[in-house]
Design a protein around this motif. Structure first.
Motif, PDB file in Angstrom:
ATOM      1  N   MET A 168     -50.154  24.961 -36.713  1.00 29.77           N
ATOM      2  CA  MET A 168     -49.473  24.060 -35.783  1.00 29.77           C
ATOM      3  C   MET A 168     -49.384  24.700 -34.401  1.00 29.77           C
ATOM      4  O   MET A 168     -49.269  25.924 -34.278  1.00 29.77           O
ATOM      5  N   THR A 169     -49.436  23.853 -33.395  1.00 31.44           N
ATOM      6  CA  THR A 169     -49.176  24.296 -32.034  1.00 31.44           C
ATOM      7  C   THR A 169     -47.751  23.906 -31.683  1.00 31.44           C
ATOM      8  O   THR A 169     -47.433  22.725 -31.539  1.00 31.44           O
ATOM      9  N   VAL A 170     -46.899  24.899 -31.593  1.00 33.45           N
ATOM     10  CA  VAL A 170     -45.475  24.678 -31.311  1.00 33.45           C
ATOM     11  C   VAL A 170     -45.214  25.043 -29.853  1.00 33.45           C
ATOM     12  O   VAL A 170     -45.522  26.159 -29.420  1.00 33.45           O
ATOM     13  N   GLU A 171     -44.636  24.101 -29.119  1.00 36.57           N
ATOM     14  CA  GLU A 171     -44.380  24.309 -27.696  1.00 36.57           C
ATOM     15  C   GLU A 171     -42.881  24.331 -27.429  1.00 36.57           C
ATOM     16  O   GLU A 171     -42.168  23.367 -27.715  1.00 36.57           O
ATOM     17  N   ILE A 172     -42.415  25.442 -26.896  1.00 33.65           N
ATOM     18  CA  ILE A 172     -41.013  25.578 -26.501  1.00 33.65           C
ATOM     19  C   ILE A 172     -40.921  25.374 -24.990  1.00 33.65           C
ATOM     20  O   ILE A 172     -41.672  25.998 -24.231  1.00 33.65           O
TER      21      ILE A 172
ATOM     22  N   GLN B 166     -33.868  28.966 -26.851  1.00 39.49           N
ATOM     23  CA  GLN B 166     -34.591  28.016 -27.692  1.00 39.49           C
ATOM     24  C   GLN B 166     -35.524  28.746 -28.644  1.00 39.49           C
ATOM     25  O   GLN B 166     -35.669  28.385 -29.816  1.00 39.49           O
ATOM     26  N   PHE B 167     -36.146  29.823 -28.134  1.00 41.54           N
ATOM     27  CA  PHE B 167     -37.056  30.608 -28.977  1.00 41.54           C
ATOM     28  C   PHE B 167     -36.289  31.248 -30.136  1.00 41.54           C
ATOM     29  O   PHE B 167     -36.812  31.349 -31.249  1.00 41.54           O
ATOM     30  N   LYS B 168     -35.063  31.710 -29.892  1.00 45.67           N
ATOM     31  CA  LYS B 168     -34.266  32.314 -30.966  1.00 45.67           C
ATOM     32  C   LYS B 168     -34.042  31.322 -32.101  1.00 45.67           C
ATOM     33  O   LYS B 168     -34.115  31.678 -33.284  1.00 45.67           O
ATOM     34  N   ASP B 169     -33.759  30.064 -31.740  1.00 47.56           N
ATOM     35  CA  ASP B 169     -33.560  29.038 -32.769  1.00 47.56           C
ATOM     36  C   ASP B 169     -34.843  28.794 -33.556  1.00 47.56           C
ATOM     37  O   ASP B 169     -34.828  28.640 -34.785  1.00 47.56           O
ATOM     38  N   VAL B 170     -35.973  28.766 -32.855  1.00 46.22           N
ATOM     39  CA  VAL B 170     -37.266  28.560 -33.511  1.00 46.22           C
ATOM     40  C   VAL B 170     -37.592  29.747 -34.408  1.00 46.22           C
ATOM     41  O   VAL B 170     -38.095  29.595 -35.525  1.00 46.22           O
TER      42      VAL B 170
ATOM     43  N   VAL C 238     -42.736  26.893 -20.183  1.00 40.55           N
ATOM     44  CA  VAL C 238     -43.429  26.379 -21.363  1.00 40.55           C
ATOM     45  C   VAL C 238     -44.050  27.561 -22.103  1.00 40.55           C
ATOM     46  O   VAL C 238     -44.852  28.301 -21.532  1.00 40.55           O
ATOM     47  N   GLN C 239     -43.652  27.739 -23.343  1.00 40.75           N
ATOM     48  CA  GLN C 239     -44.224  28.785 -24.196  1.00 40.75           C
ATOM     49  C   GLN C 239     -44.894  28.126 -25.389  1.00 40.75           C
ATOM     50  O   GLN C 239     -44.260  27.376 -26.132  1.00 40.75           O
ATOM     51  N   THR C 240     -46.174  28.396 -25.563  1.00 43.27           N
ATOM     52  CA  THR C 240     -46.951  27.783 -26.645  1.00 43.27           C
ATOM     53  C   THR C 240     -47.231  28.805 -27.736  1.00 43.27           C
ATOM     54  O   THR C 240     -47.735  29.901 -27.457  1.00 43.27           O
ATOM     55  N   LEU C 241     -46.894  28.444 -28.960  1.00 36.79           N
ATOM     56  CA  LEU C 241     -47.097  29.322 -30.113  1.00 36.79           C
ATOM     57  C   LEU C 241     -48.077  28.689 -31.084  1.00 36.79           C
ATOM     58  O   LEU C 241     -48.011  27.486 -31.357  1.00 36.79           O
ATOM     59  N   LEU C 242     -48.999  29.496 -31.606  1.00 35.64           N
ATOM     60  CA  LEU C 242     -49.884  29.078 -32.690  1.00 35.64           C
ATOM     61  C   LEU C 242     -49.303  29.628 -33.984  1.00 35.64           C
ATOM     62  O   LEU C 242     -49.215  30.847 -34.164  1.00 35.64           O
TER      63      LEU C 242
ATOM     64  N   ALA D 276     -27.775  18.882 -28.655  1.00 36.42           N
ATOM     65  CA  ALA D 276     -28.435  17.778 -27.971  1.00 36.42           C
ATOM     66  C   ALA D 276     -28.529  18.094 -26.487  1.00 36.42           C
ATOM     67  O   ALA D 276     -27.526  18.266 -25.809  1.00 36.42           O
ATOM     68  N   THR D 277     -29.723  18.212 -25.963  1.00 32.93           N
ATOM     69  CA  THR D 277     -29.912  18.562 -24.570  1.00 32.93           C
ATOM     70  C   THR D 277     -31.218  17.989 -24.059  1.00 32.93           C
ATOM     71  O   THR D 277     -32.172  17.805 -24.819  1.00 32.93           O
ATOM     72  N   THR D 278     -31.233  17.726 -22.768  1.00 39.56           N
ATOM     73  CA  THR D 278     -32.466  17.271 -22.126  1.00 39.56           C
ATOM     74  C   THR D 278     -33.076  18.387 -21.292  1.00 39.56           C
ATOM     75  O   THR D 278     -34.042  18.160 -20.571  1.00 39.56           O
ATOM     76  N   ASP D 279     -32.501  19.591 -21.387  1.00 38.99           N
ATOM     77  CA  ASP D 279     -32.970  20.720 -20.588  1.00 38.99           C
ATOM     78  C   ASP D 279     -33.861  21.678 -21.367  1.00 38.99           C
ATOM     79  O   ASP D 279     -34.445  22.585 -20.778  1.00 38.99           O
ATOM     80  N   ALA D 280     -33.945  21.519 -22.666  1.00 42.45           N
ATOM     81  CA  ALA D 280     -34.781  22.404 -23.478  1.00 42.45           C
ATOM     82  C   ALA D 280     -35.119  21.702 -24.783  1.00 42.45           C
ATOM     83  O   ALA D 280     -34.390  20.822 -25.230  1.00 42.45           O
ATOM     84  N   GLY D 281     -36.204  22.100 -25.380  1.00 43.19           N
ATOM     85  CA  GLY D 281     -36.598  21.467 -26.636  1.00 43.19           C
ATOM     86  C   GLY D 281     -37.859  22.073 -27.218  1.00 43.19           C
ATOM     87  O   GLY D 281     -38.375  23.080 -26.726  1.00 43.19           O
ATOM     88  N   VAL D 282     -38.327  21.458 -28.278  1.00 43.88           N
ATOM     89  CA  VAL D 282     -39.516  21.920 -28.993  1.00 43.88           C
ATOM     90  C   VAL D 282     -40.447  20.739 -29.211  1.00 43.88           C
ATOM     91  O   VAL D 282     -40.011  19.678 -29.663  1.00 43.88           O
ATOM     92  N   ASN D 283     -41.719  20.927 -28.904  1.00 39.24           N
ATOM     93  CA  ASN D 283     -42.750  19.933 -29.186  1.00 39.24           C
ATOM     94  C   ASN D 283     -43.740  20.503 -30.196  1.00 39.24           C
ATOM     95  O   ASN D 283     -44.016  21.714 -30.183  1.00 39.24           O
ATOM     96  N   VAL D 284     -44.267  19.656 -31.052  1.00 35.16           N
ATOM     97  CA  VAL D 284     -45.387  20.028 -31.911  1.00 35.16           C
ATOM     98  C   VAL D 284     -46.560  19.157 -31.494  1.00 35.16           C
ATOM     99  O   VAL D 284     -46.514  17.936 -31.615  1.00 35.16           O
ATOM    100  N   ASN D 285     -47.585  19.795 -30.942  1.00 37.45           N
ATOM    101  CA  ASN D 285     -48.667  19.046 -30.307  1.00 37.45           C
ATOM    102  C   ASN D 285     -49.871  18.801 -31.204  1.00 37.45           C
ATOM    103  O   ASN D 285     -50.668  17.915 -30.948  1.00 37.45           O
ATOM    104  N   SER D 286     -50.049  19.597 -32.242  1.00 40.49           N
ATOM    105  CA  SER D 286     -51.206  19.381 -33.129  1.00 40.49           C
ATOM    106  C   SER D 286     -50.970  20.062 -34.465  1.00 40.49           C
ATOM    107  O   SER D 286     -50.214  21.039 -34.566  1.00 40.49           O
TER     108      SER D 286
END
Length: 238
Positions: free
Chosen positions: A43-47, A64-68, A110-114, A135-145
Motif C-alpha cells: 500500500m501507498t500510505v500518505e501522511i 500523525q506519523f506516531k499514530d500510524v 506530505v510524507q509517502t510510505l510504501l 477529527a481534524t482538517t489539518d492532518a490526515g492519512v490517505n491510501v492512494n494505491s
C-alpha cells in the motif's frame, strides 16, 4: 585467379546449403497461464498536514506519523516492509482574485510510505485502523494505491514456463506429422512472461473518524494473480 574464383564459388555454395538448412524449420509458440493467491499486499500510505508555519506543519505530521506507527506495530509490520518514498514540505498558495496574484496561506507536509502487509486477510482491518481518533482538517492519512503480490511468483512462473515449452513441442510435432517430416531437434527457444493482478486504485482520506464511526468495516477482495508465459521455439526438420 582461378584458385580465388574456386574459393569464392565454394563459399557461395556452402552459404546456400546453410541457408537452405536454416530454412528447414518449424517455428511455433506455446503459452501457459497459472493463477496463485496473493500472500502479501503493498500500500501507498500518505501522511499529510497543513498549518500557517512550516514548524507547525512538521509537528502535526510528526504526531500523525506516531499514530500510524502504532498501527504498524499493532499489525506486526517489519521495519524492512516500511519505506519512506517521499517527504515534502512546501508552501501553500491561493489565488487572490482582487490582486490577481498567488498568496501564500501556509505550509503543507506530505510524507509517502510504501508499506507491505503480509497477512492479506487483515488488509481491510488494517485500513480501518489507520483512521485517527482526532477529527481534524489539518492532518490526515490517505491510501492512494493497493497492489496484491506473492513471494511464490517465481516458482509459479517456472512451472508455467515448463508447460509452455511442452505446449510448443506438441504443436511442432503435429505440424511435422501433417507435413510428412520429422523433427531433428530444437534450434532456438525464447520466452517472455507477464503477470496480471486485480487493479485496486484507492483514493481515500482517513483524517475524519467521526463521519465513519458507524460505517461497516472495510472489505477488500484480493482475487488471484495471473502469471502468463509465452515461448517461441524453432525446431529443425529433415
Amino acid at each position: 585467379m582461378r584458385k580465388l574464383l574456386g574459393i569464392l564459388l565454394l563459399s557461395v555454395t556452402l552459404w546456400g546449403v546453410m541457408a537452405q538448412g536454416a530454412d528447414r524449420m518449424i517455428v511455433v509458440s506455446g503459452t501457459s497461464e497459472k493463477g496463485l493467491d496473493p500472500n502479501m499486499v503493498s500500500m501507498t500510505v500518505e501522511i499529510w498536514s497543513k498549518a500557517q508555519t512550516a514548524k507547525q506543519a512538521q509537528t502535526l505530521a510528526a504526531n500523525q506519523f506516531k499514530d500510524v506507527k502504532k498501527v504498524f506495530d499493532e499489525y506486526k509490520i517489519k521495519k524492512e516492509d516500511i519505506q519512506t518514498d517521499n517527504y515534502a514540505l512546501n508552501p501553500e498558495y491561493v489565488y487572490d482574485q482582487k490582486n490577481r496574484a498567488n498568496k501564500m496561506v501556509g505550509f503543507r507536509v506530505v510524507q509517502t510510505l510504501l508499506v507491505t502487509l503480509r497477512k492479506v486477510d487483515d488488509a481491510g482491518k488494517f485500513l480501518d485502523a489507520l483512521v485517527t481518533e482526532k477529527a481534524t482538517t489539518d492532518a490526515g492519512v490517505n491510501v492512494n494505491s493497493i497492489n496484491w503480490d506473492s513471494d511464490k511468483r517465481d516458482q509459479m512462473e517456472t512451472a508455467a514456463l515448463a508447460d509452455a515449452v511442452r505446449a510448443a513441442k506438441v504443436k511442432a510435432e503435429e505440424i511435422a506429422k501433417a507435413a510428412g517430416v520429422k523433427i531433428k531437434g530444437v534450434s532456438r527457444i525464447s520466452h517472455g512472461s507477464q503477470s496480471h493482478q486485480p487493479p485496486m486504485p484507492v483514493m481515500r482520506n482517513f483524517g475524519m473518524k467521526a463521519a465513519m464511526a458507524d460505517s461497516a468495516p472495510t472489505e477488500l477482495s484480493a482475487g488471484q494473480i495471473k502469471v502468463r508465459v509465452e515461448v517461441t521455439a524453432e525446431y529443425e526438420i529433415n
